[in-house]
Design an enzyme around this catalytic site. Sequence first.
Site, mmCIF file in Angstrom:
data_model
loop_
_atom_site.group_PDB
_atom_site.id
_atom_site.type_symbol
_atom_site.label_atom_id
_atom_site.label_comp_id
_atom_site.label_asym_id
_atom_site.label_seq_id
_atom_site.Cartn_x
_atom_site.Cartn_y
_atom_site.Cartn_z
ATOM 1 N N LYS A 79 -9.104 20.461 42.563
ATOM 2 C CA LYS A 79 -10.162 19.399 42.473
ATOM 3 C C LYS A 79 -9.896 18.363 43.282
ATOM 4 O O LYS A 79 -8.831 17.688 43.522
ATOM 5 C CB LYS A 79 -10.438 18.920 40.843
ATOM 6 C CG LYS A 79 -11.497 18.425 40.620
ATOM 7 C CD LYS A 79 -11.471 18.015 38.993
ATOM 8 C CE LYS A 79 -12.882 17.180 38.777
ATOM 9 N NZ LYS A 79 -13.059 16.924 37.296
ATOM 10 N N SER A 159 -17.338 17.966 35.071
ATOM 11 C CA SER A 159 -17.514 17.528 36.325
ATOM 12 C C SER A 159 -16.875 18.513 37.132
ATOM 13 O O SER A 159 -16.777 18.642 38.338
ATOM 14 C CB SER A 159 -16.614 16.198 36.458
ATOM 15 O OG SER A 159 -15.516 16.160 36.053
ATOM 16 N N SER A 183 -14.871 17.927 30.737
ATOM 17 C CA SER A 183 -15.111 18.345 32.153
ATOM 18 C C SER A 183 -14.193 19.672 32.479
ATOM 19 O O SER A 183 -14.314 19.732 33.540
ATOM 20 C CB SER A 183 -14.928 17.097 33.071
ATOM 21 O OG SER A 183 -16.051 16.263 33.065
#
Length: 491
Positions: A79, A159, A183
């Site tokens: 990420k 997210s 998330s």
Amino acid sequence: MTDLTKLTIAEAREGLKSKTFTSLELTEAFLANIERANAALNAYVVVTDDKARDMAKASDEKLAKGEGGALEGIPLGIKDLFATKGIHTQACSHILDGFQPPYESTVTSNLWADGAVMLGKLNMDEFAMGSSNETSYYGNVINPWRKKGSNTDLVPGGSSGGSAAAVAGRLCMGATATDTGGSIRQPAAFTGTVGIKPTYGRCSRWGIVAFASSLDQAGPIAHTVRDSAILLKSMASVDARDTTSVDIAVPDYEAAIGQSVKGLKIGIPREYQVDGMPDEINALWQQGIDWLRTAGAEIVEISLPHTKYALPAYYIVAPAEASSNLARYDGVRYGLRVPGKDIVDMYENTRAAGFGEEVKRRILIGTYVLSAGYYDAYYLKAQKVRTLIKRDFDLAWANGVDAILTPATPNAAFAPGEITDPVQMYLNDIFTVTVNMAGLPGISVPAGLNSEGLPLGLQLIGKPFDEATLFKVGQVIEDAAGRFEPEQWWG
């Protein structure tokens, strides 16, 4: 040879050890998938193909000598919130344009030390603020899943949408992700993958771009419960550079897989039965209860009375911490700089151009609740509510509950642009934020498909630092539900 990208991490680990294939072959298979699919899915913002090949070759040399680490030769996606030395790290925000940190996050350092291979940096909501991956400066991530008979794109959740989409679309074997209010678990539920948010303090936050420091926690997204256990074992550690990381031994999570759940007490919180919840979510929850009961667990109804205050309290605490953390982005030291007539003008111009709408909204909310005259009314009250939320869970554990079963999300994946009201978007976190407010571990496990053929997840919440029980119970759900794959329409 089987399609290497269809393997789980556990299967690939055995194949590499037995020399059925090499890490370079495995890595090339994923790089080829990324090449074919990323234009459609937009999961990666940067592909580190040369670095991946170099790391894979180094892994093959180690494996040849019988010296491989726990993740030797396994290709992962990272990420864009995790600092990777000399490689694009921008939290998918314009304000960090061109930033390449001179250091490596602790979590990624741990993965590389165990032999993992980096395929690239994954798309995400800007500064991890979002529930649909629509706030990224690099554009929406597209969910590999579609409704039956439909060509309409869907969001992967947020997210960590890039992480979830990359795993579901077979663009990596597993991915790092972060969870501040859901998330990891919400995108995992939307994409038919497994995502665990460990206990606050289980993984170091050092080198992870901060959103809300008392809520943020790193964790993995993977295809199976076993794979997520393997990844978390490598990611977790105490770290002198993060004073909130906890010095508690990291167990062999994989050893919990397959253990009996007979006699475990599973709590079902009545407050999670919310108004307007789709019948399919209720039916799935009941199905999960039945599976666990059949496996020998004891099902008990519990009350978590302060649940209804969790979402409003979260959206005071998280933006307050965000407004404080994001004050460092001013155009002076790194990232974007938009000139102005003086330094204050330069600050204002840089932030106006650099931050997206959702990030600005949360900074404004956070600055407001921390301001003189409102601090006591909002921020202090939200922190008191947070204490009460944690106490609800503490009472459940004191009454012998071993884990809590809830839905992961109030709905399946939706189309980009379908939800425009911020409050309606925030309601996607209704089942997940309590876990962050109380600092507890939570896992989302794929549990079924809805009538339109989209995946739905069930969430298990555990005691502090008892992720092993979540893996054990999660495996029961995975075994009963089976595993789910999207039909390939891309690449």
